[in-house]
Design a protein around this motif. Structure first.
Motif, PDB file in Angstrom:
ATOM      1  N   HIS A 411      22.097  48.257  38.313  1.00 51.06           N
ATOM      2  CA  HIS A 411      22.931  49.156  37.622  1.00 51.06           C
ATOM      3  C   HIS A 411      22.051  50.347  36.943  1.00 51.06           C
ATOM      4  O   HIS A 411      22.341  51.362  36.854  1.00 51.06           O
ATOM      5  CB  HIS A 411      23.847  48.451  36.641  1.00 51.06           C
ATOM      6  N   GLU A 412      20.775  49.865  36.522  1.00 50.22           N
ATOM      7  CA  GLU A 412      20.001  50.828  36.028  1.00 50.22           C
ATOM      8  C   GLU A 412      19.538  51.929  36.983  1.00 50.22           C
ATOM      9  O   GLU A 412      19.523  52.976  36.411  1.00 50.22           O
ATOM     10  CB  GLU A 412      18.566  49.953  35.650  1.00 50.22           C
ATOM     11  N   ARG A 413      19.383  51.557  38.046  1.00 47.15           N
ATOM     12  CA  ARG A 413      18.954  52.718  39.311  1.00 47.15           C
ATOM     13  C   ARG A 413      20.122  53.707  39.172  1.00 47.15           C
ATOM     14  O   ARG A 413      19.862  54.772  39.487  1.00 47.15           O
ATOM     15  CB  ARG A 413      18.598  52.019  40.802  1.00 47.15           C
ATOM     16  N   CYS A 522      18.881  52.026  31.091  1.00 44.70           N
ATOM     17  CA  CYS A 522      18.705  50.394  30.526  1.00 44.70           C
ATOM     18  C   CYS A 522      19.719  50.415  29.365  1.00 44.70           C
ATOM     19  O   CYS A 522      20.511  49.055  29.666  1.00 44.70           O
ATOM     20  CB  CYS A 522      17.301  50.309  30.167  1.00 44.70           C
ATOM     21  N   HIS A 523      19.861  51.314  28.507  1.00 48.55           N
ATOM     22  CA  HIS A 523      20.810  50.870  27.694  1.00 48.55           C
ATOM     23  C   HIS A 523      22.327  50.469  28.103  1.00 48.55           C
ATOM     24  O   HIS A 523      23.168  49.798  27.667  1.00 48.55           O
ATOM     25  CB  HIS A 523      20.797  52.160  26.693  1.00 48.55           C
ATOM     26  N   SER A 524      22.897  51.231  29.097  1.00 45.12           N
ATOM     27  CA  SER A 524      23.923  51.271  29.564  1.00 45.12           C
ATOM     28  C   SER A 524      24.358  50.307  30.761  1.00 45.12           C
ATOM     29  O   SER A 524      25.410  50.104  31.188  1.00 45.12           O
ATOM     30  CB  SER A 524      24.562  52.737  30.104  1.00 45.12           C
ATOM     31  N   GLU A 540      31.325  47.383  44.100  1.00 42.44           N
ATOM     32  CA  GLU A 540      31.107  48.555  43.322  1.00 42.44           C
ATOM     33  C   GLU A 540      29.756  48.859  43.059  1.00 42.44           C
ATOM     34  O   GLU A 540      29.527  50.307  43.554  1.00 42.44           O
ATOM     35  CB  GLU A 540      31.817  48.844  42.078  1.00 42.44           C
ATOM     36  N   ILE A 541      29.092  47.986  42.633  1.00 41.52           N
ATOM     37  CA  ILE A 541      27.637  47.948  42.381  1.00 41.52           C
ATOM     38  C   ILE A 541      26.755  48.364  43.579  1.00 41.52           C
ATOM     39  O   ILE A 541      26.184  49.374  43.594  1.00 41.52           O
ATOM     40  CB  ILE A 541      27.115  47.169  41.560  1.00 41.52           C
ATOM     41  N   LEU A 542      27.366  47.689  44.634  1.00 41.42           N
ATOM     42  CA  LEU A 542      26.602  47.767  45.944  1.00 41.42           C
ATOM     43  C   LEU A 542      26.915  48.947  46.723  1.00 41.42           C
ATOM     44  O   LEU A 542      25.872  49.634  47.150  1.00 41.42           O
ATOM     45  CB  LEU A 542      26.800  46.535  46.839  1.00 41.42           C
ATOM     46  N   LYS A 543      28.178  49.410  46.510  1.00 41.85           N
ATOM     47  CA  LYS A 543      28.294  50.965  47.230  1.00 41.85           C
ATOM     48  C   LYS A 543      27.548  51.843  46.447  1.00 41.85           C
ATOM     49  O   LYS A 543      27.026  52.515  47.216  1.00 41.85           O
ATOM     50  CB  LYS A 543      29.820  51.203  46.955  1.00 41.85           C
ATOM     51  N   ASN A 544      27.643  51.940  44.997  1.00 45.85           N
ATOM     52  CA  ASN A 544      27.053  53.121  44.492  1.00 45.85           C
ATOM     53  C   ASN A 544      25.440  53.035  44.442  1.00 45.85           C
ATOM     54  O   ASN A 544      24.860  53.866  44.555  1.00 45.85           O
ATOM     55  CB  ASN A 544      27.257  52.897  43.017  1.00 45.85           C
ATOM     56  N   LEU A 545      24.794  51.677  44.591  1.00 43.24           N
ATOM     57  CA  LEU A 545      23.511  51.515  44.756  1.00 43.24           C
ATOM     58  C   LEU A 545      22.973  52.165  46.216  1.00 43.24           C
ATOM     59  O   LEU A 545      22.177  52.656  46.564  1.00 43.24           O
ATOM     60  CB  LEU A 545      23.060  49.902  44.652  1.00 43.24           C
ATOM     61  N   HIS A 556      11.847  51.190  36.739  1.00 44.03           N
ATOM     62  CA  HIS A 556      10.614  50.652  36.223  1.00 44.03           C
ATOM     63  C   HIS A 556       9.547  50.187  37.445  1.00 44.03           C
ATOM     64  O   HIS A 556       8.788  49.579  37.369  1.00 44.03           O
ATOM     65  CB  HIS A 556      10.980  49.816  35.154  1.00 44.03           C
ATOM     66  N   GLY A 557      10.545  50.010  38.548  1.00 45.17           N
ATOM     67  CA  GLY A 557       9.652  49.588  39.734  1.00 45.17           C
ATOM     68  C   GLY A 557      10.023  48.010  40.041  1.00 45.17           C
ATOM     69  O   GLY A 557       9.511  47.625  41.241  1.00 45.17           O
ATOM     70  N   ARG A 558      10.960  47.572  39.485  1.00 44.58           N
ATOM     71  CA  ARG A 558      11.219  46.173  39.829  1.00 44.58           C
ATOM     72  C   ARG A 558      12.234  46.135  41.167  1.00 44.58           C
ATOM     73  O   ARG A 558      13.128  47.211  41.056  1.00 44.58           O
ATOM     74  CB  ARG A 558      11.827  45.508  38.628  1.00 44.58           C
ATOM     75  N   PRO A 559      12.337  45.273  41.751  1.00 44.65           N
ATOM     76  CA  PRO A 559      13.389  45.053  42.809  1.00 44.65           C
ATOM     77  C   PRO A 559      14.786  44.965  42.318  1.00 44.65           C
ATOM     78  O   PRO A 559      15.003  44.380  41.332  1.00 44.65           O
ATOM     79  CB  PRO A 559      12.935  43.927  43.504  1.00 44.65           C
ATOM     80  N   THR A 560      15.511  45.597  42.960  1.00 44.00           N
ATOM     81  CA  THR A 560      16.986  45.636  42.713  1.00 44.00           C
ATOM     82  C   THR A 560      17.647  44.472  43.524  1.00 44.00           C
ATOM     83  O   THR A 560      18.889  43.834  43.202  1.00 44.00           O
ATOM     84  CB  THR A 560      17.622  46.704  42.911  1.00 44.00           C
TER      85      THR A 560
END
Length: 576
Positions: A411-413, A522-524, A540-545, A556-560
């Motif tokens: 969601h951050e990405r 990150c806040h949202s 929805e998240i997977l589609k938007n991602l 921040h470089g972490r895996p999604t």
């Protein structure tokens, strides 16, 4: 012929300057401590061009005679200690006798000083060499530092942007003014008044002067006393948790320090009431017998060593506990024994066969991260059956095998790229605009970046006196804690120099813009078990991602997500 030689004095001073004078803020801190030790009741700091051009500190302290003024710039010349015993009984801010000689070796210095009722002395030094000395009319002491690192260009190029260096200067003045509330401090930056703190009667009054009444009203106060130690604590209420470690201050015998043990004690007290991803606001003032603490640990005196660290930790935690109990919250009690962990009740080594090499299976390169396939996620919400694993992780079946998804990082990405690309940013106009108070450094950097914030969908106006008015936000930030959001935006702007470029090629997206966007995203973003998404939201998240430029990593470089393919699963279970 000997290959070892004794370095000349000027070079030795420049080496020492590398330890003591890291940046203009280091100079400000050292000179402020001299003014405090000189019993000044009024100190003014003038800064030009982030301290690169000018640092001037004027005070009404005791001043110096001509002989002392000349001697003060000699290395290891000090009035603070006389013998080895004094080194373990430090009662002044300065004591090492290195600062002035180090500063004078890398800058152009002008000192004007006088004892009460005597003719003043004006001394000019350039690169460690006295250029001029003469009588002058003077009261107290004024010292000017010009063109810092002018003769060490290699050091000068390591200075950060003007905004960053100015922030560190403001922070240095703020810290000294907090713990020395009886002294009046004025900070002028490029002719503009940045901090004005008249002499106060208490620590609380000084905190109100700097941070505002609304901020201080959210702090719970306690006093704790022991045989040779006392602590005064202002601990933030649970409604005032932050996403970063701003507004965390520790003072030992009125000296601002960084101490992991004291910070650990504070966090321990909050253990039962604070989410793992949040941070408390706190001010801890410890007075301890000088014989029980060693300040001669760090050249810049930023660190200390306690004779009995565990008792300090326990004492501070109890003081914070008392503050939090006043607000009606249950806290974590001492002691600090390490908790044991139960051993596994089953042996999974597998009978007579050789044990599975889990270190090999779970090494980083054992996982493959599949390329996104947007079409897969558009119409199959009914086929998704996510399993919540804990924290922000879910597991679900995918075409390649097993997907482990960090839905917060994903969601951050998504939100990060929306902010930078200005896609789908519906404005949310606040019915009642929010006034937010900031400490001086954060306020200055926010005002300098109003246009950048506006491009990211945040409409902010200067309200003066360290406050801003927030009028609108992007719709997806409408439920965010506005005070924390603006504080985080300021923190990311101040630390933009350390922002690692994530590879996104977005027109007009500066490192500052990316740093702020990452923090706002990150806040949202959804997090924790209470916000664990259902199967429709996961789809929805997977589609938007899949529609982002870099779906495999958060800002921040972490895996999604991590995908374990069927062949990899078979290999783990030793199936051919």
């Amino acid at each position: 012929m000997s290959v070892i030689s004794v370095l000349p004095e000027l070079l030795r001073n420049k080496i020492a300057a590398g330890e003591v004078v890291e940046r203009p803020a280091s100079v400000v801190k050292e000179l402020l401590e001299n003014s405090i030790d000189a019993l000044a009741t009024n100190i003014q700091v003038d800064i030009e061009k982030a301290g690169r051009r000018l640092i001037r500190i004027s005070d009404n302290g005791t001043g110096m005679s001509r002989d002392d003024a000349m001697l003060a710039f000699e290395r290891y010349a000090t009035s603070k200690i006389k013998n080895e015993d004094d080194l373990f009984n430090i009662r002044t801010m300065g004591f090492r006798g290195e600062a002035l000689s180090s500063i004078a070796s890398v800058a152009k210095v002008k000192l004007s000083t006088a004892l009460a009722g005597e003719t003043g002395t004006c001394l000019e030094i350039e690169g460690g060499e006295i250029r001029d000395i003469r009588d002058c009319p003077m009261t107290g002491t004024s010292i000017e530092i010009k063109d810092i690192f002018y003769n060490t260009p290699a050091r000068r190029k390591f200075l950060k942007t003007d905004s960053t260096e100015t922030y560190h200067i403001v922070n240095a003045v703020t810290q000294e003014s907090i713990s020395h509330f009886e002294i009046s401090f004025t900070l002028m930056i490029d002719g503009s008044e940045t901090l004005l703190a008249p002499s106060a009667k208490s620590l609380r009054e000084r905190l109100v002067q700097i941070f505002g009444k609304e901020f201080v009203d959210e702090l719970n106060e306690s006093d704790r006393h022991g045989s040779d130690i006392s602590a005064k604590v202002f601990a933030g209420s649970p409604s005032n948790f932050r996403n970063n470690k701003t507004n965390q201050y520790v003072f030992i015998n009125r000296r601002p320090v960084k101490d992991a043990a004291v910070s650990y004690a504070v966090y321990k007290a909050y253990e039962n009431i604070m989410p793992k991803d949040k941070h408390p606001v706190f001010f801890v003032f410890i007075d301890i017998s000088p014989a029980k603490v060693d300040f001669n640990v760090h050249p810049a005196k930023r660190e200390v060593r306690f004779a009995d660290k565990s008792s300090i930790v326990s004492f501070v935690q109890l003081a914070v506990n008392e503050a939090l109990r006043k607000s009606g919250h249950k806290t974590s009690p001492p002691p600090f024994e390490e908790k044991g962990y139960a051993k596994p009740c089953h042996d999974f080594s597998g009978g007579g066969s050789s044990p599975i090499d889990y270190a090999q299976i779970f090494r980083p390169d054992a996982w493959s991260v599949a390329e996104p396939q947007g079409a897969l996620y558009s119409d199959f919400a009914s086929e998704i059956e996510p399993i919540y694993l804990g924290d922000t992780f879910i597991a679900l079946r995918c075409a390649e095998g097993l997907m482990l998804l960090d839905y917060h990082a994903a969601h951050e990405r998504i939100n990060y790229e929306r902010l930078l690309k200005q896609v789908g940013l519906m404005p949310h106009h606040l019915l009642f605009p929010r006034q937010t108070g900031l400490e001086a450094g954060a306020y200055k950097v926010i005002i300098e970046n109003l246009d950048l914030l506006k491009r990211l969908g945040i409409e902010v106006e200067d309200f003066g006196k360290g406050s801003v008015i927030v009028r609108s936000l992007p719709e997806f930030l409408s439920d965010a804690d506005i005070d924390s959001l603006i504080s985080d935006a300021a923190d990311s702007l101040l630390n933009k120099d350390s922002w690692q470029n994530d590879g996104l090629v977005i027109e007009a997206a500066s490192s500052a813009g990316k740093a702020v966007a990452a923090r706002l995203a990150c806040h949202s973003s959804i997090r924790g078990k209470k916000e664990a998404p259902d199967k429709t939201r996961v789809a929805e998240i997977l589609k938007n991602l899949s529609e982002t430029e870099y779906p495999d990593r958060c800002p921040h470089g972490r895996p999604t997500k991590i995908i374990i393919t069927m062949p990899e699963l078979k290999k783990m279970f030793k199936k051919g």
